[in-house]
Design a protein around this motif. Structure first.
Motif, PDB file in Angstrom:
ATOM      1  N   ALA A 158       0.845  -1.187   0.000  1.00 48.32           N
ATOM      2  CA  ALA A 158       0.000   0.000   0.000  1.00 48.32           C
ATOM      3  C   ALA A 158       0.877   1.232   0.000  1.00 48.32           C
ATOM      4  O   ALA A 158       2.037   1.194   0.430  1.00 48.32           O
ATOM      5  CB  ALA A 158      -0.915   0.008   1.217  1.00 48.32           C
ATOM      6  N   MET A 159       0.315   2.314  -0.508  1.00 52.96           N
ATOM      7  CA  MET A 159       0.991   3.608  -0.454  1.00 52.96           C
ATOM      8  C   MET A 159       0.266   4.437   0.599  1.00 52.96           C
ATOM      9  O   MET A 159      -0.965   4.559   0.572  1.00 52.96           O
ATOM     10  CB  MET A 159       0.912   4.306  -1.809  1.00 52.96           C
ATOM     11  N   ILE A 160       1.015   4.981   1.540  1.00 53.59           N
ATOM     12  CA  ILE A 160       0.442   5.881   2.534  1.00 53.59           C
ATOM     13  C   ILE A 160       1.002   7.263   2.248  1.00 53.59           C
ATOM     14  O   ILE A 160       2.202   7.417   1.999  1.00 53.59           O
ATOM     15  CB  ILE A 160       0.727   5.415   3.981  1.00 53.59           C
ATOM     16  N   GLU A 161       0.128   8.257   2.228  1.00 56.87           N
ATOM     17  CA  GLU A 161       0.553   9.608   1.878  1.00 56.87           C
ATOM     18  C   GLU A 161      -0.167  10.615   2.750  1.00 56.87           C
ATOM     19  O   GLU A 161      -1.216  10.331   3.317  1.00 56.87           O
ATOM     20  CB  GLU A 161       0.274   9.893   0.405  1.00 56.87           C
ATOM     21  N   LEU A 162       0.418  11.802   2.819  1.00 64.05           N
ATOM     22  CA  LEU A 162      -0.230  12.912   3.508  1.00 64.05           C
ATOM     23  C   LEU A 162      -1.248  13.523   2.566  1.00 64.05           C
ATOM     24  O   LEU A 162      -0.941  13.856   1.418  1.00 64.05           O
ATOM     25  CB  LEU A 162       0.812  13.944   3.945  1.00 64.05           C
ATOM     26  N   VAL A 163      -2.468  13.686   3.022  1.00 58.09           N
ATOM     27  CA  VAL A 163      -3.587  14.075   2.169  1.00 58.09           C
ATOM     28  C   VAL A 163      -3.371  15.458   1.548  1.00 58.09           C
ATOM     29  O   VAL A 163      -3.610  15.653   0.360  1.00 58.09           O
ATOM     30  CB  VAL A 163      -4.894  14.044   2.994  1.00 58.09           C
ATOM     31  N   ASP A 164      -2.913  16.417   2.310  1.00 55.63           N
ATOM     32  CA  ASP A 164      -2.821  17.789   1.829  1.00 55.63           C
ATOM     33  C   ASP A 164      -1.655  18.021   0.867  1.00 55.63           C
ATOM     34  O   ASP A 164      -1.540  19.111   0.315  1.00 55.63           O
ATOM     35  CB  ASP A 164      -2.698  18.749   3.011  1.00 55.63           C
ATOM     36  N   PHE A 165      -0.817  17.033   0.665  1.00 54.87           N
ATOM     37  CA  PHE A 165       0.325  17.207  -0.227  1.00 54.87           C
ATOM     38  C   PHE A 165       0.127  16.502  -1.563  1.00 54.87           C
ATOM     39  O   PHE A 165       1.062  16.370  -2.328  1.00 54.87           O
ATOM     40  CB  PHE A 165       1.601  16.702   0.453  1.00 54.87           C
ATOM     41  N   ASN A 166      -1.073  16.048  -1.869  1.00 55.14           N
ATOM     42  CA  ASN A 166      -1.371  15.431  -3.147  1.00 55.14           C
ATOM     43  C   ASN A 166      -2.214  16.402  -3.958  1.00 55.14           C
ATOM     44  O   ASN A 166      -3.356  16.682  -3.628  1.00 55.14           O
ATOM     45  CB  ASN A 166      -2.124  14.117  -2.940  1.00 55.14           C
ATOM     46  N   GLU A 167      -1.639  16.941  -5.032  1.00 54.47           N
ATOM     47  CA  GLU A 167      -2.327  17.950  -5.833  1.00 54.47           C
ATOM     48  C   GLU A 167      -3.439  17.340  -6.682  1.00 54.47           C
ATOM     49  O   GLU A 167      -4.365  18.039  -7.081  1.00 54.47           O
ATOM     50  CB  GLU A 167      -1.330  18.690  -6.743  1.00 54.47           C
ATOM     51  N   ILE A 168      -3.356  16.051  -6.988  1.00 50.14           N
ATOM     52  CA  ILE A 168      -4.365  15.414  -7.837  1.00 50.14           C
ATOM     53  C   ILE A 168      -5.695  15.317  -7.092  1.00 50.14           C
ATOM     54  O   ILE A 168      -6.748  15.676  -7.616  1.00 50.14           O
ATOM     55  CB  ILE A 168      -3.889  14.016  -8.277  1.00 50.14           C
ATOM     56  N   TYR A 169      -5.663  14.840  -5.834  1.00 47.48           N
ATOM     57  CA  TYR A 169      -6.883  14.681  -5.062  1.00 47.48           C
ATOM     58  C   TYR A 169      -7.248  15.932  -4.287  1.00 47.48           C
ATOM     59  O   TYR A 169      -8.340  16.033  -3.767  1.00 47.48           O
ATOM     60  CB  TYR A 169      -6.749  13.521  -4.065  1.00 47.48           C
ATOM     61  N   GLY A 170      -6.332  16.880  -4.165  1.00 50.98           N
ATOM     62  CA  GLY A 170      -6.580  18.072  -3.364  1.00 50.98           C
ATOM     63  C   GLY A 170      -7.643  18.964  -3.973  1.00 50.98           C
ATOM     64  O   GLY A 170      -7.927  18.922  -5.164  1.00 50.98           O
ATOM     65  N   LYS A 171      -8.228  19.799  -3.152  1.00 55.33           N
ATOM     66  CA  LYS A 171      -9.278  20.699  -3.610  1.00 55.33           C
ATOM     67  C   LYS A 171      -8.710  21.992  -4.173  1.00 55.33           C
ATOM     68  O   LYS A 171      -9.440  22.830  -4.654  1.00 55.33           O
ATOM     69  CB  LYS A 171     -10.224  21.018  -2.457  1.00 55.33           C
ATOM     70  N   GLY A 172      -7.421  22.185  -4.082  1.00 53.76           N
ATOM     71  CA  GLY A 172      -6.814  23.390  -4.630  1.00 53.76           C
ATOM     72  C   GLY A 172      -5.835  23.999  -3.654  1.00 53.76           C
ATOM     73  O   GLY A 172      -5.676  23.573  -2.527  1.00 53.76           O
ATOM     74  N   VAL A 173      -5.181  25.050  -4.116  1.00 54.45           N
ATOM     75  CA  VAL A 173      -4.185  25.736  -3.299  1.00 54.45           C
ATOM     76  C   VAL A 173      -4.910  26.715  -2.390  1.00 54.45           C
ATOM     77  O   VAL A 173      -5.898  27.329  -2.770  1.00 54.45           O
ATOM     78  CB  VAL A 173      -3.183  26.469  -4.208  1.00 54.45           C
ATOM     79  N   GLY A 174      -4.409  26.877  -1.175  1.00 53.19           N
ATOM     80  CA  GLY A 174      -4.981  27.844  -0.259  1.00 53.19           C
ATOM     81  C   GLY A 174      -6.003  27.257   0.693  1.00 53.19           C
ATOM     82  O   GLY A 174      -6.742  27.994   1.329  1.00 53.19           O
ATOM     83  N   THR A 175      -6.075  25.965   0.824  1.00 53.27           N
ATOM     84  CA  THR A 175      -7.041  25.364   1.737  1.00 53.27           C
ATOM     85  C   THR A 175      -6.559  25.417   3.174  1.00 53.27           C
ATOM     86  O   THR A 175      -7.335  25.172   4.087  1.00 53.27           O
ATOM     87  CB  THR A 175      -7.326  23.898   1.353  1.00 53.27           C
ATOM     88  N   ALA A 176      -5.280  25.753   3.402  1.00 54.78           N
ATOM     89  CA  ALA A 176      -4.755  25.767   4.758  1.00 54.78           C
ATOM     90  C   ALA A 176      -5.328  26.917   5.570  1.00 54.78           C
ATOM     91  O   ALA A 176      -5.423  26.839   6.782  1.00 54.78           O
ATOM     92  CB  ALA A 176      -3.228  25.862   4.735  1.00 54.78           C
ATOM     93  N   ALA A 177      -5.729  28.008   4.923  1.00 52.89           N
ATOM     94  CA  ALA A 177      -6.231  29.171   5.636  1.00 52.89           C
ATOM     95  C   ALA A 177      -7.681  29.001   6.076  1.00 52.89           C
ATOM     96  O   ALA A 177      -8.161  29.750   6.912  1.00 52.89           O
ATOM     97  CB  ALA A 177      -6.102  30.409   4.763  1.00 52.89           C
TER      98      ALA A 177
END
Length: 170
Positions: A111-130
């Motif tokens: 399996a591949m385990i990854e940090l959710v917020d660092f995947n641009e393909i599945y992410g909702k876009g830039v600037g979600t941290a704020a």
């Protein structure tokens, strides 16, 4: 019987298991995505998500607590500087496990385990941290929605009336 035995032993002693999870967590923090077996990925998720939650609060005490688990200064810097800023608005669920299939050598499930917020393909876009954490409590939302629909229905007949008069005149 195994009452109250919730820990996944991974066929290792306590010291070996702690060293394994610490190393996997450091690699996940450094590379944001690693490939391992499904059992190790599930054990790593339980191990690393509380550490990421501690990383949101950048105090000396939290740094020392996380350092007691990871024993890697570079991983601590990466966690508290970069990762904590990106996951600040997320109330949990920082990792994703994607099953990859069987390994060629020993047929182990990988399996591949990854940090959710660092995947641009599945992410909702830039600037979600704020964005602040999403509120999930819905007990008082009904009265506000009723008021919005009431004002919307009052405005609708007024806008449709001139259109109805225009069609009647033709």
């Amino acid at each position: 019987m195994r009452h109250g035995d919730k820990i996944k032993n991974l066929s290792r002693t306590k010291a070996h298991r702690d060293a394994l999870l610490s190393n996997l967590a450091c690699q996940l923090i450094q590379y944001k995505r690693i490939t391992t077996t499904v059992a190790k990925a599930k054990a790593l998720r339980v191990y690393v998500e509380p550490l990421i939650t501690k990383g949101k609060e950048n105090t000396t005490h939290q740094r020392r607590v996380v350092f007691s688990y990871l024993q890697d200064k570079e991983a601590i810097k990466e966690l508290f500087d970069n990762i904590a800023g990106k996951v600040a608005g997320r109330p949990g669920g920082y990792t994703r496990i994607i099953k990859l299939g069987a390994r060629a050598g020993d047929n182990a499930e990988t399996a591949m385990i990854e940090l959710v917020d660092f995947n641009e393909i599945y992410g909702k876009g830039v600037g979600t941290a704020a964005e602040p954490a999403k509120k999930t409590r819905r007990s008082r939302g009904g009265s506000a929605k009723k008021a919005e629909t009431a004002t919307a229905t009052e405005a609708t007949p007024a806008t449709d009336a001139p259109a109805a008069e225009a069609t009647a005149a033709e």
